[in-house]
Design a protein around this motif. Structure first.
Motif, mmCIF file in Angstrom:
data_model
loop_
_atom_site.group_PDB
_atom_site.id
_atom_site.type_symbol
_atom_site.label_atom_id
_atom_site.label_comp_id
_atom_site.label_asym_id
_atom_site.label_seq_id
_atom_site.Cartn_x
_atom_site.Cartn_y
_atom_site.Cartn_z
ATOM 1 N N GLY A 20 67.556 42.328 20.784
ATOM 2 C CA GLY A 20 68.294 41.312 21.527
ATOM 3 C C GLY A 20 69.311 41.949 22.444
ATOM 4 O O GLY A 20 69.623 43.132 22.339
ATOM 5 N N GLY A 21 69.827 41.179 23.386
ATOM 6 C CA GLY A 21 70.818 41.706 24.305
ATOM 7 C C GLY A 21 72.193 41.674 23.663
ATOM 8 O O GLY A 21 72.548 40.709 23.001
ATOM 9 N N ARG A 22 72.945 42.722 23.875
ATOM 10 C CA ARG A 22 74.292 42.757 23.319
ATOM 11 C C ARG A 22 75.248 42.275 24.399
ATOM 12 O O ARG A 22 75.259 42.830 25.503
ATOM 13 C CB ARG A 22 74.603 44.188 22.926
ATOM 14 N N MET A 23 76.004 41.260 24.082
ATOM 15 C CA MET A 23 76.926 40.722 25.071
ATOM 16 C C MET A 23 78.300 40.568 24.429
ATOM 17 O O MET A 23 78.427 40.515 23.215
ATOM 18 C CB MET A 23 76.463 39.338 25.541
ATOM 19 N N ALA A 24 79.280 40.498 25.272
ATOM 20 C CA ALA A 24 80.623 40.286 24.761
ATOM 21 C C ALA A 24 81.232 39.081 25.457
ATOM 22 O O ALA A 24 80.880 38.745 26.582
ATOM 23 C CB ALA A 24 81.486 41.518 24.999
ATOM 24 N N MET A 25 82.104 38.437 24.755
ATOM 25 C CA MET A 25 82.787 37.275 25.305
ATOM 26 C C MET A 25 84.243 37.389 24.879
ATOM 27 O O MET A 25 84.515 37.665 23.717
ATOM 28 C CB MET A 25 82.136 36.035 24.689
ATOM 29 N N PRO A 26 85.166 37.212 25.796
ATOM 30 C CA PRO A 26 86.565 37.315 25.380
ATOM 31 C C PRO A 26 86.864 36.290 24.283
ATOM 32 O O PRO A 26 86.465 35.134 24.389
ATOM 33 C CB PRO A 26 87.342 36.978 26.652
ATOM 34 N N LEU A 27 87.538 36.745 23.266
ATOM 35 C CA LEU A 27 87.818 35.868 22.130
ATOM 36 C C LEU A 27 88.620 34.647 22.580
ATOM 37 O O LEU A 27 88.486 33.558 22.044
ATOM 38 C CB LEU A 27 88.590 36.637 21.052
ATOM 39 N N SER A 28 89.449 34.849 23.597
ATOM 40 C CA SER A 28 90.296 33.743 24.035
ATOM 41 C C SER A 28 89.476 32.591 24.601
ATOM 42 O O SER A 28 89.929 31.464 24.669
ATOM 43 C CB SER A 28 91.290 34.240 25.081
ATOM 44 N N ALA A 29 88.240 32.904 25.033
ATOM 45 C CA ALA A 29 87.415 31.844 25.610
ATOM 46 C C ALA A 29 86.663 31.094 24.522
ATOM 47 O O ALA A 29 86.171 30.008 24.747
ATOM 48 C CB ALA A 29 86.422 32.444 26.610
ATOM 49 N N VAL A 30 86.555 31.711 23.351
ATOM 50 C CA VAL A 30 85.772 31.096 22.284
ATOM 51 C C VAL A 30 86.687 30.232 21.436
ATOM 52 O O VAL A 30 87.690 30.695 20.902
ATOM 53 C CB VAL A 30 85.109 32.169 21.409
ATOM 54 N N GLU A 31 86.334 28.974 21.353
ATOM 55 C CA GLU A 31 87.178 28.073 20.593
ATOM 56 C C GLU A 31 86.762 28.080 19.136
ATOM 57 O O GLU A 31 87.589 28.035 18.230
ATOM 58 C CB GLU A 31 87.034 26.667 21.177
ATOM 59 N N LEU A 79 78.434 29.277 20.045
ATOM 60 C CA LEU A 79 79.830 29.587 20.370
ATOM 61 C C LEU A 79 80.359 28.434 21.216
ATOM 62 O O LEU A 79 79.821 28.146 22.276
ATOM 63 C CB LEU A 79 79.946 30.879 21.182
ATOM 64 N N ILE A 80 81.363 27.767 20.713
ATOM 65 C CA ILE A 80 81.967 26.702 21.511
ATOM 66 C C ILE A 80 83.001 27.366 22.418
ATOM 67 O O ILE A 80 83.987 27.933 21.941
ATOM 68 C CB ILE A 80 82.652 25.658 20.618
ATOM 69 N N CYS A 81 82.737 27.343 23.703
ATOM 70 C CA CYS A 81 83.605 28.073 24.635
ATOM 71 C C CYS A 81 84.279 27.117 25.603
ATOM 72 O O CYS A 81 83.788 26.024 25.857
ATOM 73 C CB CYS A 81 82.798 29.059 25.471
ATOM 74 N N LEU A 82 85.377 27.553 26.136
ATOM 75 C CA LEU A 82 86.049 26.809 27.199
ATOM 76 C C LEU A 82 85.706 27.495 28.511
ATOM 77 O O LEU A 82 86.081 28.631 28.734
ATOM 78 C CB LEU A 82 87.558 26.810 26.967
ATOM 79 N N ARG A 101 84.391 22.345 27.865
ATOM 80 C CA ARG A 101 83.735 22.963 26.723
ATOM 81 C C ARG A 101 82.255 23.142 27.030
ATOM 82 O O ARG A 101 81.624 22.301 27.643
ATOM 83 C CB ARG A 101 83.867 22.088 25.490
ATOM 84 N N VAL A 102 81.710 24.253 26.581
ATOM 85 C CA VAL A 102 80.293 24.479 26.705
ATOM 86 C C VAL A 102 79.852 25.259 25.465
ATOM 87 O O VAL A 102 80.625 26.015 24.896
ATOM 88 C CB VAL A 102 79.978 25.229 28.021
ATOM 89 N N GLY A 103 78.650 24.996 25.008
ATOM 90 C CA GLY A 103 78.162 25.702 23.822
ATOM 91 C C GLY A 103 77.182 26.784 24.229
ATOM 92 O O GLY A 103 76.288 26.548 25.030
ATOM 93 N N MET A 104 77.336 27.991 23.725
ATOM 94 C CA MET A 104 76.421 29.079 24.024
ATOM 95 C C MET A 104 75.585 29.324 22.767
ATOM 96 O O MET A 104 76.135 29.624 21.720
ATOM 97 C CB MET A 104 77.180 30.367 24.331
ATOM 98 N N VAL A 105 74.294 29.207 22.918
ATOM 99 C CA VAL A 105 73.429 29.479 21.773
ATOM 100 C C VAL A 105 73.205 30.984 21.710
ATOM 101 O O VAL A 105 72.798 31.592 22.701
ATOM 102 C CB VAL A 105 72.094 28.736 21.906
ATOM 103 N N VAL A 106 73.505 31.589 20.576
ATOM 104 C CA VAL A 106 73.340 33.034 20.447
ATOM 105 C C VAL A 106 72.489 33.330 19.213
ATOM 106 O O VAL A 106 72.355 32.492 18.320
ATOM 107 C CB VAL A 106 74.699 33.755 20.333
ATOM 108 N N ARG A 107 71.906 34.494 19.212
ATOM 109 C CA ARG A 107 71.089 34.868 18.048
ATOM 110 C C ARG A 107 71.995 35.051 16.828
ATOM 111 O O ARG A 107 71.779 34.481 15.788
ATOM 112 C CB ARG A 107 70.330 36.154 18.351
ATOM 113 N N ARG A 108 72.998 35.864 16.996
ATOM 114 C CA ARG A 108 73.990 35.970 15.932
ATOM 115 C C ARG A 108 75.256 36.635 16.475
ATOM 116 O O ARG A 108 75.204 37.325 17.501
ATOM 117 C CB ARG A 108 73.449 36.752 14.735
ATOM 118 N N VAL A 109 76.322 36.429 15.753
ATOM 119 C CA VAL A 109 77.579 37.047 16.139
ATOM 120 C C VAL A 109 77.672 38.373 15.419
ATOM 121 O O VAL A 109 77.479 38.444 14.204
ATOM 122 C CB VAL A 109 78.769 36.145 15.765
#
Lengths: 773, 178
Positions: A632-643, A703-706, A715-723
């Motif tokens: 899978g692809g490894r991605m990062a998301m700033p924690l501050s954006a993840v609710e 991931l529920i993100c802002l 708010r938008v939800g990102m479907v991910v394989r796993r955290v």
């Protein structure tokens, strides 16, 4: 005219009018300073025109003729500007600013007395004449340097509010036209700011949607109450009703609290003007930048930090930034930068005022402190630079003129500290000689809700703010004996090949229960705050809760380890741990002192600049699955954006027009599924054999993100394989040659940051609104 | 401000006094100075706090710092029922609590029965007592809530120094090393 309006309806209208006008003028102020930078922006002109026009229209209706005349003159000047009969010049901006101050002054008189103080009419005439002259003269005139006009204005504004108050009260006593002309408008902002409950402090603008949500919740609450009233205690559905009541109240509480939160941007709005005027008076070239304007702070606290912030910015421009010649000599850009930055940290809001000026010489501060007998030479010798700098806040030193002149700072710093401490905050100063000064205010999020983990230690509950929590480690009874290793008196734990200093919470706090903790199992909460990283040993973990932070009284704040208290779900109180202070008390040293002082390096270094970011959530997407063989692809998301990270049963995901959507807290949010994970999961569910956990119970990780958008965030939800992990990462500044992707260094691996959220990570290009002052 | 009002009042006027039990003694506080009396409660202890702080209590959506009157008097802690009185902290626009063993009742006392603190009183008592009422049954020590504010107690430096946070921490550290 000057007659007092009738009671009742007219009074209400007047109140509304004042609040509305003040808001309009605030917008106008911001637009004016922007206009100076971008003279061709028609939007800005239109906005200013609207503000003045609205005031004019309403005043006519309410019968404030003095205000109307002034607004009319301003409107006609702005009309000329809008129709391109005039060009923007410094003098014009100054004139408009004066108009604004004049309007504000009258508004304030109306607010205080109910009438508009007719006797100062002559002064309006002078101002009106000036505005008309500006209109007729057009742009052909050479502008008078702004500093000359501004000088008396600023002198007065810098003066205390008492003198301004007098001016407002006796506007007619001085017959010297010129003095009053500049004094009256100048007095207005000062009064509006200092006079305690002004109209602005008492009113709050709330999104109708928020209000609707609150109303819906109240409706729910009433329904639940009705059901409870009808139901007898022994009934079976009673627990369910209690649960519903619980959730409704919690949501209601949360909504009301959120309604009270105001973005810091409201406060920042007035600073471009302040810096502009101040820079002109002091002969400096200063640019002001903002960061974190969306950071929410409780309304009451916002008002409380207004004055200290003004003071700090004034200091930064006046004493921090050097005059242009000196800056050239020092090899710095001529234009100084004052940056205001706000962000959440450990249950508080941190507001920084950073300048790239001359900095403060600690040696000179110490010399002065010794002279004044505040410290002994021996103490001074053993002081760290940081400690020495904090001496500036001691009133004996800061009010002394001598220190002001040699250190370039200190005037009224004790006032700043007192004001911030009054609301339970703290102030600290960082400075590097030659490269700048950072003033950091930490204000508690009183009334605010923060996510926290409730831990037990020594038989008592403590709340640990989630944002300083890195990870949790469970040490079983079996491992406990060998898990803790010692070097001298320091206890250490091996966490993935690196040593982690352990702090036993019960021992640190002197709780009785500290008997052989090593004999039974325990948890290590790996925490990090202000550069201190350590393992906090606790007996047990309780549920994570969203807690309401309540301030402690001053005597208890003094202990330092607790940042507040909260009432837990079961009605008992828990103290909230201040992680950084806990670490400091236990003797944990900050790992590396990261400089937050604005870099004064030449511009070519900027491409290589590495911006420090907050924690990142690292996750696996469904993309590139085949290419990289299941990884899978490894991605990062700033924690501050993840609710929130939610595990959502597939059955709860609905489809509307081919798009996956999720009902989340009464809101319909779109799901982004880049890698078609949902389909893969659904197929797996369908083909799984009965009894398999996946059968009928498959869940997707969302991931529920802002997502930042033009008008706020959605708010938008990102479907991910796993955290995969949550870890601190550094954002690599975009390399022009590289791809469009924003990259970050997380755990020594280059990781792609989700493109839409990259700016959450503090990307300097997008996150900072630049203003030229 | 309030004490000034009291002095202005006619010396012969009777004032309602709430009498409190602490240990074997009776103490009195004017009822109008009391905001509320909370029944048996167990304040949440605050580690590292000065000894005279009994703990914190949830009160009307706020956190109420509660002073232990027993600790102020230097008495041992006791188990069992207690009572918390809530006062306004006039200086800081805040509220605070005072934990006592119990409330005995309300009596009317003539103002002229009040006598100031004797000069020979020890420093601590001088700090927390506000004179005494000469009652037929014996002396009732008068308390002024404003003298018992946590902030004032902290400033006086007379209480809890032997158990201040730093000393306690030292003990803890030594304990940790041994």
């Amino acid at each position: 005219m000057g007659q007092k309006p009738d009671k009742g309806e007219v009074e209400d209208l007047t109140k509304e009018f004042i609040a509305e006008s003040q808001e309009g003028l605030e917008r106008m102020e911001l637009c004016l300073t922007q206009l100076e930078k971008k003279p061709d922006d028609e939007e800005l002109v239109a906005e200013i025109f609207r503000a003045v026009h609205t005031i004019k229209g309403t005043t006519g209706f309410l019968g404030f003729s003095r205000l109307e005349r002034l607004a009319h003159a301003g409107e006609s000047l702005l009309g000329a500007l809008r129709d391109h009969r005039l060009a923007v010049c410094t003098e014009l901006i100054s004139g408009l600013l004066e108009l604004m101050d004049g309007l504000r002054g009258i508004l304030h008189i109306i607010e205080a007395t109910g009438t508009e103080g007719e006797r100062t009419k002559d002064n309006d005439n002078a101002l009106i004449a000036r505005l008309l002259e500006l209109r007729d003269r057009g742009s052909s005139m050479k502008a008078v340097p702004a500093s000359q006009n501004q000088a008396p204005l600023d002198k007065l504004r810098a003066g205390s509010s008492t003198s301004s108050g007098q001016v407002a009260q006796h506007p007619s006593q001085s017959s010297d036209h010129d003095a009053v002309l500049s004094a009256l408008p100048a007095a207005a902002p000062g009064v509006a700011m200092a006079a305690a409950p002004s109209m602005q402090d008492k009113t709050l603008r709330i999104d109708v949607e928020v209000l609707n949500r609150i109303m819906n919740l109240v409706g729910d609450l009433v329904l639940t109450r009705n059901q409870i009233l009808r139901c007898s205690p022994g009934e079976q559905n009673f627990p369910e009703l209690a649960r519903r009541l619980d959730s409704v109240t919690a949501e209601l509480r949360e909504s009301v609290m959120q309604a009270r939160m105001q973005p810091m941007g409201y406060l920042f709005r007035k600073f471009p003007r302040l810096v502009r005027d101040l820079a002109a008076t002091c002969g400096r070239q200063v640019r002001i930048e903002f960061e974190g304007q969306e950071t929410g702070l409780d309304k009451s606290l916002l008002e409380a930090v207004r004055d200290p912030l003004t003071h700090a910015v004034r200091n930064a421009v006046d004493h921090g930034i050097e005059p242009p010649q000196e800056r050239i000599k020092a090899g710095k850009p001529v234009e100084g930068v004052v940056r205001m930055r706000a962000y959440h940290q450990s249950g508080s809001v941190v507001i920084e005022v950073i300048d790239d000026g001359a900095g403060i010489s600690t040696e000179r501060v110490l010399v002065k402190a010794i002279e004044r007998g505040l410290v002994t030479p021996e103490q001074a010798a053993s002081m760290t630079q940081r400690e020495a700098l904090q001496l500036i806040f001691v009133s004996g030193i800061s009010t002394a003129k001598q220190v002001t002149s040699i250190s370039g700072r200190g005037m009224g710093m004790d006032v700043v500290r007192t004001n911030v401490e009054k609301v339970g905050g703290s102030v600290e100063l960082e400075s590097r000689l030659g490269s700048g000064t950072t003033l950091r205010m930490r204000v508690p999020l009183t009334l605010a809700i923060i996510p926290a983990l409730v831990v037990r230690s020594g038989g008592e509950s403590f709340a640990l703010p989630q944002n300083s929590l890195v990870e949790l480690v469970y040490v079983t009874q079996h491992e406990a004996e060998h898990a803790v290793e010692r070097m001298g008196t320091t206890e250490l734990y091996r966490l993935r090949k690196s040593l982690l200093q352990l702090v036993w919470l019960d021992r640190l706090l002197g709780l009785e229960h500290c008997a052989d903790a090593e004999r039974h199992d325990f948890y290590i909460a790996v925490v990090e705050s202000e550069g201190r990283r350590f393992g906090l040993v606790v007996d047990d973990l309780k549920a994570p809760e969203e807690i309401v932070v309540k301030p402690l009284s001053a005597e208890l704040r003094e202990i330092g380890v607790f940042s507040g208290a909260t009432v837990l779900g079961n009605g008992t109180l828990a103290l909230i741990l201040d992680v950084a202070a806990t670490g400091a008390r236990a003797g944990v040293r900050p790992e590396a002192e990261e400089g937050t002082v604005v870099d004064a390096k030449p511009a070519e270094d900027e491409t290589a600049q590495i911006e420090l970011v907050n924690a990142m959530v690292i996750y696996e997407t469904g993309q590139h699955q085949s290419a990289q063989g299941g990884d899978g692809g490894r991605m990062a998301m700033p924690l501050s954006a993840v609710e929130r990270i939610e595990s959502v049963p597939l059955s709860e995901i609905e489809y509307a027009g081919g798009r996956a959507v999720l009902q989340y807290r009464g809101e319909l949010i779109p799901l982004e599924d880049d890698g078609n994970l949902l389909r893969a999961l659904a197929e797996a569910e369908a083909t799984a054999s009965p009894g398999d956990a996946r059968k009928d119970g498959a869940t997707a990780t969302v991931l529920i993100c802002l997502r930042p958008e033009a008008n706020g965030a959605r708010r938008v939800g990102m479907v991910v394989r796993r955290v995969l992990d949550v870890s601190a990462g550094r954002l690599l500044a975009a390399d022009a040659a590289a791809s469009q992707e924003q990259l970050a260094m997380v755990r020594n691996r280059v990781t792609t940051v989700h493109r839409e959220f990259a700016q959450h990570a503090g990307n300097p290009q997008t996150a900072i609104l630049k203003e030229v002052a | 401000m309030r004490s000034a009002e009291v002095k202005e009042a006619d010396a012969g006027d009777a004032v309602p006094i709430c009498s409190l039990r602490v240990g074997s003694r009776l103490y009195g506080i004017e009822t109008r100075q009391i905001r509320e009396v909370l029944g048996t409660t167990a304040p949440r202890r605050v580690p590292l706090a000065p000894q005279y702080i009994a703990g914190v209590l949830p009160y009307r959506g706020e956190v109420l710092t509660t002073v232990s009157f027993r600790a102020l008097l230097g008495l041992e802690k006791r188990d069992g029922a207690n009572c918390v009185l809530v006062f306004d902290d006039e200086e800081n626009e805040d509220r605070f609590g005072l934990m006592v063993d119990g409330v005995a009742g309300v009596i009317a006392v003539q103002q002229d029965a009040l006598e100031a603190n004797p000069s020979g009183l020890d420093e601590r008592s001088q700090e927390i007592f506000d004179g005494a009422y000469k009652l037929p049954s014996g002396l009732m020590v008068r308390l002024d809530p404003q003298r018992l504010r946590p902030s004032r107690l902290a400033e006086s430096g007379l209480f809890g120094s032997e158990s201040g946070p730093h000393e306690r921490l030292k003990q803890v550290r030594q304990g940790g090393q041994s």
